[in-house]
Motif scaffolding. Sequence first.
Motif, mmCIF file in Angstrom:
data_model
loop_
_atom_site.group_PDB
_atom_site.id
_atom_site.type_symbol
_atom_site.label_atom_id
_atom_site.label_comp_id
_atom_site.label_asym_id
_atom_site.label_seq_id
_atom_site.Cartn_x
_atom_site.Cartn_y
_atom_site.Cartn_z
ATOM 1 N N ARG A 50 0.825 -1.218 0.000
ATOM 2 C CA ARG A 50 0.000 0.000 0.000
ATOM 3 C C ARG A 50 0.858 1.267 0.000
ATOM 4 O O ARG A 50 0.373 2.344 0.354
ATOM 5 N N LEU A 51 2.117 1.170 -0.414
ATOM 6 C CA LEU A 51 3.030 2.307 -0.377
ATOM 7 C C LEU A 51 2.502 3.509 -1.153
ATOM 8 O O LEU A 51 2.584 4.642 -0.682
ATOM 9 N N ASP A 52 1.932 3.282 -2.323
ATOM 10 C CA ASP A 52 1.371 4.405 -3.103
ATOM 11 C C ASP A 52 0.313 5.146 -2.296
ATOM 12 O O ASP A 52 0.284 6.377 -2.270
ATOM 13 N N ASP A 53 -0.564 4.393 -1.637
ATOM 14 C CA ASP A 53 -1.626 5.018 -0.837
ATOM 15 C C ASP A 53 -1.048 5.775 0.357
ATOM 16 O O ASP A 53 -1.518 6.865 0.688
ATOM 17 N N LEU A 54 -0.043 5.197 1.012
ATOM 18 C CA LEU A 54 0.572 5.861 2.167
ATOM 19 C C LEU A 54 1.257 7.157 1.748
ATOM 20 O O LEU A 54 1.148 8.176 2.432
ATOM 21 N N ILE A 55 1.951 7.124 0.620
ATOM 22 C CA ILE A 55 2.604 8.342 0.129
ATOM 23 C C ILE A 55 1.559 9.400 -0.199
ATOM 24 O O ILE A 55 1.707 10.571 0.164
ATOM 25 N N TYR A 56 0.489 8.988 -0.861
ATOM 26 C CA TYR A 56 -0.587 9.936 -1.192
ATOM 27 C C TYR A 56 -1.195 10.531 0.081
ATOM 28 O O TYR A 56 -1.445 11.727 0.160
ATOM 29 N N LEU A 57 -1.402 9.679 1.078
ATOM 30 C CA LEU A 57 -2.026 10.108 2.329
ATOM 31 C C LEU A 57 -1.183 11.132 3.069
ATOM 32 O O LEU A 57 -1.707 12.079 3.648
#
Length: 192
Positions: free
Chosen positions: A175-182
């Motif tokens: 979920r790295l993409d989501d964490l970076i976006y968050l």
Amino acid sequence: MSYLSLGLMATLWCTFAASAWSKLRSRAAQKAFAESLRPLPFVPAGLVHRAAAATTMAEAGVVLGLGLAVVAVAGGWSPARPLATVMLALTGGLLAVFTAGVALAVRRDTGARCACFGAAEQPLGARHLVRNGLLLAAVAVAVLGIAAARVQPLGLAGVAVALPAGAVGALVLIRLDDLIYLFTPRPVRGSP
């Protein structure tokens, strides 16, 4: 064997399991993954679907092999060291190929999107190289831990900590993409 190696192998197993499952869950998912390969300059247009199928099968093979290695390491079975070493080498090789492909796509600014875990929302970028670098580091550390430790059954309490810790590590990477976006600040609308 080492609990750290077991945890890292669990991280790799969960990551590859999620990736393989995202492609195997339906024909539409496999087709979407194949289409995500189309902008890549090193995959000829006529071979996109075959490349997608080969990638998916390679990931599924890693999942099966690493799963066996995790059980062998946890149980302290005598073939644990060679099995784990071979599977980690194959996993590292596959990751190296993926990383080289991502690096080439980023360098050429192809606009290709990461469909590693199903959704292809974010274009390939430095964060994908970082994720693959972390996975490659996990392979290296796991191999070193397996080479340095003697083969013996691991304690149940340590296994009960190492496996979920590995799964949590995988979840962060998946979920790295989501964490970076968050956690990345967004410009406020209407501001200069």
